[in-house]
Design a protein around this motif. Structure first.
Motif, PDB file in Angstrom:
ATOM      1  N   GLN A   1      -6.141 -14.200  27.495  1.00  0.00           N
ATOM      2  CA  GLN A   1      -4.726 -14.399  27.340  1.00  0.00           C
ATOM      3  C   GLN A   1      -4.014 -13.058  27.188  1.00  0.00           C
ATOM      4  O   GLN A   1      -4.503 -12.163  26.514  1.00  0.00           O
ATOM      5  CB  GLN A   1      -4.452 -15.243  26.095  1.00  0.00           C
TER       6      GLN A   1
ATOM      7  N   ASP B   1      -1.644 -21.935  14.427  1.00  0.00           N
ATOM      8  CA  ASP B   1      -0.956 -21.358  15.582  1.00  0.00           C
ATOM      9  C   ASP B   1      -1.717 -21.635  16.875  1.00  0.00           C
ATOM     10  O   ASP B   1      -1.108 -21.899  17.918  1.00  0.00           O
ATOM     11  CB  ASP B   1      -0.783 -19.855  15.386  1.00  0.00           C
ATOM     12  N   ASP B   2      -3.042 -21.592  16.827  1.00  0.00           N
ATOM     13  CA  ASP B   2      -3.848 -21.893  18.012  1.00  0.00           C
ATOM     14  C   ASP B   2      -3.627 -23.320  18.497  1.00  0.00           C
ATOM     15  O   ASP B   2      -3.641 -23.593  19.700  1.00  0.00           O
ATOM     16  CB  ASP B   2      -5.343 -21.699  17.705  1.00  0.00           C
TER      17      ASP B   2
ATOM     18  N   ARG C   1      -1.485 -15.388  31.793  1.00  0.00           N
ATOM     19  CA  ARG C   1      -2.902 -15.384  31.437  1.00  0.00           C
ATOM     20  C   ARG C   1      -3.704 -14.970  32.664  1.00  0.00           C
ATOM     21  O   ARG C   1      -3.277 -15.180  33.793  1.00  0.00           O
ATOM     22  CB  ARG C   1      -3.349 -16.770  30.958  1.00  0.00           C
TER      23      ARG C   1
ATOM     24  N   ARG D   1      -9.953 -21.853  22.631  1.00  0.00           N
ATOM     25  CA  ARG D   1      -9.514 -20.643  21.940  1.00  0.00           C
ATOM     26  C   ARG D   1      -9.665 -20.700  20.414  1.00  0.00           C
ATOM     27  O   ARG D   1      -8.959 -19.996  19.695  1.00  0.00           O
ATOM     28  CB  ARG D   1      -8.048 -20.345  22.289  1.00  0.00           C
TER      29      ARG D   1
ATOM     30  N   LYS E   1      -1.229 -10.777  25.608  1.00  0.00           N
ATOM     31  CA  LYS E   1      -0.461 -10.797  24.370  1.00  0.00           C
ATOM     32  C   LYS E   1       0.466  -9.610  24.315  1.00  0.00           C
ATOM     33  O   LYS E   1       0.232  -8.616  24.941  1.00  0.00           O
ATOM     34  CB  LYS E   1      -1.403 -10.772  23.160  1.00  0.00           C
TER      35      LYS E   1
ATOM     36  N   LYS F   1       5.101 -17.930  11.801  1.00  0.00           N
ATOM     37  CA  LYS F   1       3.763 -17.333  11.834  1.00  0.00           C
ATOM     38  C   LYS F   1       3.727 -16.054  11.006  1.00  0.00           C
ATOM     39  O   LYS F   1       2.783 -15.839  10.218  1.00  0.00           O
ATOM     40  CB  LYS F   1       3.386 -17.051  13.286  1.00  0.00           C
TER      41      LYS F   1
ATOM     42  N   ASP G   1      -6.066 -16.876  17.608  1.00  0.00           N
ATOM     43  CA  ASP G   1      -5.391 -16.207  16.508  1.00  0.00           C
ATOM     44  C   ASP G   1      -6.130 -16.397  15.193  1.00  0.00           C
ATOM     45  O   ASP G   1      -6.063 -15.533  14.313  1.00  0.00           O
ATOM     46  CB  ASP G   1      -3.952 -16.729  16.377  1.00  0.00           C
TER      47      ASP G   1
ATOM     48  N   ALA H   1      -6.725 -27.157  21.902  1.00  0.00           N
ATOM     49  CA  ALA H   1      -6.472 -25.714  21.835  1.00  0.00           C
ATOM     50  C   ALA H   1      -7.190 -25.031  22.987  1.00  0.00           C
ATOM     51  O   ALA H   1      -8.263 -24.446  22.827  1.00  0.00           O
ATOM     52  CB  ALA H   1      -6.939 -25.162  20.495  1.00  0.00           C
TER      53      ALA H   1
ATOM     54  N   THR I   1      -0.872 -25.496  17.474  1.00  0.00           N
ATOM     55  CA  THR I   1       0.516 -25.961  17.602  1.00  0.00           C
ATOM     56  C   THR I   1       1.468 -24.923  18.173  1.00  0.00           C
ATOM     57  O   THR I   1       2.615 -25.244  18.448  1.00  0.00           O
ATOM     58  CB  THR I   1       1.042 -26.413  16.239  1.00  0.00           C
ATOM     59  N   GLN I   2       1.011 -23.637  18.313  1.00  0.00           N
ATOM     60  CA  GLN I   2       1.891 -22.556  18.774  1.00  0.00           C
ATOM     61  C   GLN I   2       3.103 -22.405  17.849  1.00  0.00           C
ATOM     62  O   GLN I   2       4.230 -22.762  18.177  1.00  0.00           O
ATOM     63  CB  GLN I   2       2.353 -22.803  20.212  1.00  0.00           C
TER      64      GLN I   2
ATOM     65  N   ASP J   1      -6.759 -22.505  26.483  1.00  0.00           N
ATOM     66  CA  ASP J   1      -5.968 -21.562  27.280  1.00  0.00           C
ATOM     67  C   ASP J   1      -6.101 -21.943  28.747  1.00  0.00           C
ATOM     68  O   ASP J   1      -7.171 -21.777  29.350  1.00  0.00           O
ATOM     69  CB  ASP J   1      -6.464 -20.133  27.067  1.00  0.00           C
TER      70      ASP J   1
END
Length: 380
Positions: free
Chosen positions: A378, A105-106, A41, A49, A380, A115, A229, A33, A108-109, A35
């Motif tokens: 990052q 989410d951090d 970014r 992250r 967003k 989500k 996240d 995980a 595996t996205q 970035d």
């Protein structure tokens, strides 16, 4: 609320978070995980992250300390109506579920819809545990001026919590920005819940402030770790729970707006982002460079100065929120009017809705603004 209670809960939250951040960085590296620098970014090098793990551990430790004080040392936690009927195990499970959604989410996205579904389910668990708006005060109601929301209570509470989760997630765009804003917001909420006699909610505010301040040691520019996240989801939900249970519950319609005023910077930023993306026929979760902090950086401010300015704005809004919640009648209306004028000036000066007002803005290109290469976070 005794000084020893304040000192213990705050110190435990701060120390555990401070010590757990290096662990969270190692976990992030092990899970991949990270970035990496890229177009969307602004960090110059790879940054882990999953700092939210440290925030979660710090909050759990603080809550455990409060529980031990209650059971073994007879802490007096007077809460009046604010925490009546709440299942604390269910509440903890809901908070943990929201943290888990962000952590997954951090790593595996997650797809945006999945989500969002996870956020809603987690908020439903929290609402089912007894955290709800319940009723509101109005001069038009009978039986003491309170009217129950009835079947609307549950969906409105869930929506309220999910909104706070996502506005915290969206404002997490510069080093230290989200943690600082949440600490400022919880400081003002601490004042409001203390006014209303809720010692437990005051201790929760202190715990959140403690973990945020400890995390800033590692997250302020140049950040060595991002909260991710999992961190923004956790902090956003905590602000939502505090505001619902300690401020909004059984209050007037105007007071219901106080938490939104206190969180005015991320709320305004989120509203402008939603309108901007709808105007451009894009998904609401589509990332862009139109956030308030991006506009400040394009205006020539460094990342540190941008964050400091937004912290100052949040502090001013926090004071305004406290004043709105403390007064009534003409004074309250006057404060709201001044706040409305100030928000209009900010919106006009920064052009937050410029893509909406200028119908031909950015219709031909999507190159986005140039950001200073020295910044780190990052987009967003």
């Amino acid at each position: 609320m005794a000084f020893v209670q304040v000192a213990i809960v705050f110190s435990v939250a701060f120390i555990v978070t401070y010590c757990a951040v290096p662990l969270s960085r190692r976990i992030a590296v092990a899970l991949g995980a990270i970035d990496q620098p890229g177009y969307r970014r602004v960090n110059r090098g790879p940054v882990p992250r999953c700092g939210g793990i440290a925030l979660y551990l710090g909050l759990c430790a603080a809550f455990l300390a409060a529980y031990i004080g209650l059971v073994f040392f007879d802490w007096q936690l007077n809460d009046l109506y604010t925490l009546s009927g709440i299942n604390y195990i269910g509440l903890f499970l809901g908070i943990s579920a929201m943290f888990a959604v962000g952590l997954v989410d951090d790593v595996t996205q997650l797809p945006p819809k999945l989500k969002f579904l996870g956020q809603v389910v987690s908020a439903c668990i929290v609402a089912a545990s007894g955290v709800s708006i319940g009723m509101v005060h109005t001069m038009f109601a009978q039986a003491g001026g309170y009217v129950s929301l009835g079947w609307l209570d549950f969906p409105l509470t869930v929506a309220y919590l999910v909104v706070f989760v996502n506005i915290t997630n969206l404002i997490d765009g510069l080093d230290g920005l989200a943690a600082g804003i949440v600490a400022i917001a919880c400081s003002s909420l601490l004042f409001l819940v203390w006014q209303r006699g809720s010692v437990t909610m005051a201790l929760v505010c202190l715990a959140v402030i403690g973990v945020c301040l400890a995390f800033l040691r590692y997250n302020f520019f140049p950040a060595s770790v991002f909260m991710g996240d999992c961190g923004s989801h956790l902090l956003g939900l905590m602000v939502g729970v505090i505001s619902v249970s300690g401020v909004v519950r059984a209050q007037g319609f105007v007071v219901m707006l106080v938490p939104l005023v206190i969180a005015g910077v991320p709320v305004l930023d989120t509203m402008s982002a939603v309108v901007r993306r709808l105007r451009n026929h894009e998904r609401i979760d589509h990332a862009d460079f139109g956030h308030i902090h991006h506009r400040l950086m394009r205006a020539g401010l460094s990342q540190k100065r941008s964050v400091a300015l937004l912290w100052l704005c949040s502090a001013c809004l926090a004071v305004a929120g406290c004043l709105i919640g403390s007064f009534s009648g003409p004074v309250q209306i006057g404060i709201i009017a001044l706040l409305a004028v100030a928000l209009f000036v900010i919106i006009w000066y920064f052009g937050l809705f410029k893509p909406v007002l200028r119908h031909h803005y950015d219709n031909k290109g999507r190159s986005g603004p140039r950001l200073p290469h020295s910044q780190g976070k990052q987009v967003k």
